[in-house]
Design a protein around this motif. Structure first.
Motif, PDB file in Angstrom:
ATOM      1  N   ALA A   1     -52.416  66.395  -1.502  1.00 18.49           N
ATOM      2  CA  ALA A   1     -51.200  66.539  -2.303  1.00 18.49           C
ATOM      3  C   ALA A   1     -51.081  65.403  -3.316  1.00 18.49           C
ATOM      4  O   ALA A   1     -50.710  65.625  -4.477  1.00 18.49           O
ATOM      5  N   VAL A   2     -51.402  64.179  -2.877  1.00 15.89           N
ATOM      6  CA  VAL A   2     -51.347  63.037  -3.790  1.00 15.89           C
ATOM      7  C   VAL A   2     -52.379  63.190  -4.900  1.00 15.89           C
ATOM      8  O   VAL A   2     -52.092  62.914  -6.076  1.00 15.89           O
ATOM      9  N   ARG A   3     -53.580  63.624  -4.525  1.00 21.24           N
ATOM     10  CA  ARG A   3     -54.623  63.819  -5.542  1.00 21.24           C
ATOM     11  C   ARG A   3     -54.215  64.893  -6.551  1.00 21.24           C
ATOM     12  O   ARG A   3     -54.509  64.779  -7.751  1.00 21.24           O
ATOM     13  N   GLU A   4     -53.518  65.921  -6.075  1.00 18.14           N
ATOM     14  CA  GLU A   4     -53.049  66.956  -6.995  1.00 18.14           C
ATOM     15  C   GLU A   4     -52.009  66.387  -7.954  1.00 18.14           C
ATOM     16  O   GLU A   4     -52.047  66.664  -9.161  1.00 18.14           O
TER      17      GLU A   4
ATOM     18  N   VAL B   1     -50.545  64.088 -13.431  1.00 21.26           N
ATOM     19  CA  VAL B   1     -50.217  62.913 -14.249  1.00 21.26           C
ATOM     20  C   VAL B   1     -51.297  62.702 -15.303  1.00 21.26           C
ATOM     21  O   VAL B   1     -51.001  62.486 -16.496  1.00 21.26           O
ATOM     22  N   GLU B   2     -52.555  62.749 -14.885  1.00 18.47           N
ATOM     23  CA  GLU B   2     -53.655  62.529 -15.833  1.00 18.47           C
ATOM     24  C   GLU B   2     -53.702  63.609 -16.908  1.00 18.47           C
ATOM     25  O   GLU B   2     -54.061  63.348 -18.053  1.00 18.47           O
TER      26      GLU B   2
ATOM     27  N   ALA C   1     -48.026  55.483 -10.516  1.00 18.31           N
ATOM     28  CA  ALA C   1     -49.297  54.896 -10.087  1.00 18.31           C
ATOM     29  C   ALA C   1     -50.303  55.994  -9.771  1.00 18.31           C
ATOM     30  O   ALA C   1     -49.952  57.057  -9.247  1.00 18.31           O
ATOM     31  N   LEU C   2     -51.558  55.725 -10.089  1.00 16.33           N
ATOM     32  CA  LEU C   2     -52.633  56.689  -9.814  1.00 16.33           C
ATOM     33  C   LEU C   2     -53.428  56.261  -8.586  1.00 16.33           C
ATOM     34  O   LEU C   2     -54.655  56.271  -8.577  1.00 16.33           O
ATOM     35  N   ASP C   3     -52.738  55.895  -7.559  1.00 18.23           N
ATOM     36  CA  ASP C   3     -53.362  55.405  -6.323  1.00 18.23           C
ATOM     37  C   ASP C   3     -53.225  56.464  -5.245  1.00 18.23           C
ATOM     38  O   ASP C   3     -52.127  56.963  -4.980  1.00 18.23           O
TER      39      ASP C   3
END
Length: 292
Positions: free
Chosen positions: A37-40, A45-46, A206-208
């Motif tokens: 879910a975070v990666r999605e 965002v990107e 943040a992209l973490d």
């Protein structure tokens, strides 16, 4: 050697190990789902954050029914702020600092009203529960670039008059007295004309990915270790049984050696009584036969 594993005690231990391993597997999978879910979210965002703003007419559907793929997409809106219905949202920390966020409805030229989050304000010192000052929104027609964000759920806590507990657009609509777009709001990026003073802009997310992958691997490792521990305990039990059997065999061999080493009792021939002998002579003869 391992027949003891079929006993009720060892079957019970095995069932417990399986249950604990299943819990670990569930928690590991849950962490992987959170990572996905975070990666999605990072992907959106990107893809959307730095994209060129699209006209509201092209993105209007996202404010009526939210689409996760449109989150962070910049939208160009033109209208007039309804400053009379401005609200601040409580309990909105930013970089560890407590504060508020400022919401203002933007009435568009076609009559649609979209809620704009104008930014963040630090907690005030003059009056408890309020920022010291709320910068005024520009008057008259304004052009706003805002990024699409989903509406938030209702929270089971109240808020003072002029404030909201969350960005709950249904509750906000009840307070304004006219329809607001319910599925999403706009997180302001810029406005023209730009005011001399405005709330602090929200930072880029943040992209973490976070530690979800390492947590998942740890849970899977814990589940595997339960089976390793069970196998080790079974192996130790088998060795104990083997050693106990060897000790019993050694004790049996020692007893055989003791019995075989003991001297056999001497067999004596019966002494016949001769005629004409006295009782003392016969007694002497018996003692002589026994070696005394």
């Amino acid at each position: 050697m391992y027949k003891f594993l079929l006993s009720s005690r060892w079957l019970g231990w095995f069932a417990l190990v399986c249950a604990l391993a299943a819990v670990c597997a569930f928690l590991g999978t849950w962490q992987l789902d959170r990572r996905n879910a975070v990666r999605e979210d990072i992907g959106w965002v990107e893809t959307n954050y730095s994209a060129d703003p699209v006209p509201f007419e092209e993105a209007a559907g996202y404010f009526e029914e939210f689409d996760p793929s449109a989150e962070w997409l910049p939208v160009q809106l033109t209208g007039t702020y309804d400053t009379a219905n401005q609200r601040i949202v409580r309990n909105r920390p930013l970089n560890g600092r407590p504060g508020y966020e400022v919401l203002v409805p933007l009435k568009l030229q076609d009559g649609t009203a979209v809620v704009i989050n104008r930014g963040w304000l630090a907690i005030g010192n003059n009056e408890a529960g309020w920022p010291d000052e709320v910068p005024a929104a520009p008057e008259g027609e304004v052009s706003v670039v805002a990024r699409i964000k989903p509406a938030e759920p209702t929270l089971l806590r109240g808020a003072p008059e002029g404030q909201l507990a969350s960005i709950d657009l249904a509750t906000y609509q009840d307070q304004t007295g006219y329809p607001l777009e319910q599925a999403a709001y706009g997180l302001m990026s810029s406005e023209d004309p730009a005011p001399a003073d405005r709330p602090e802009a929200a930072p880029k997310p943040a992209l973490d990915e976070g530690p979800h992958l390492s947590y998942a691997l740890q849970w899977y490792a814990f589940g595997l270790l339960f089976f390793v521990g069970f196998g080790y305990a079974a192996r130790q039990e088998a060795w104990n049984i083997i050693e106990a059997g060897e000790e019993d065999a050694d004790d049996f061999d020692d007893e055989d050696e003791v019995h075989s080493a003991a001297p056999a009792p001497r067999r004596t021939r019966p002494v016949r009584r001769r005629r004409g002998t006295t009782g003392e002579e016969e007694e002497d003869a018996i003692l002589d036969a026994q070696g005394y």
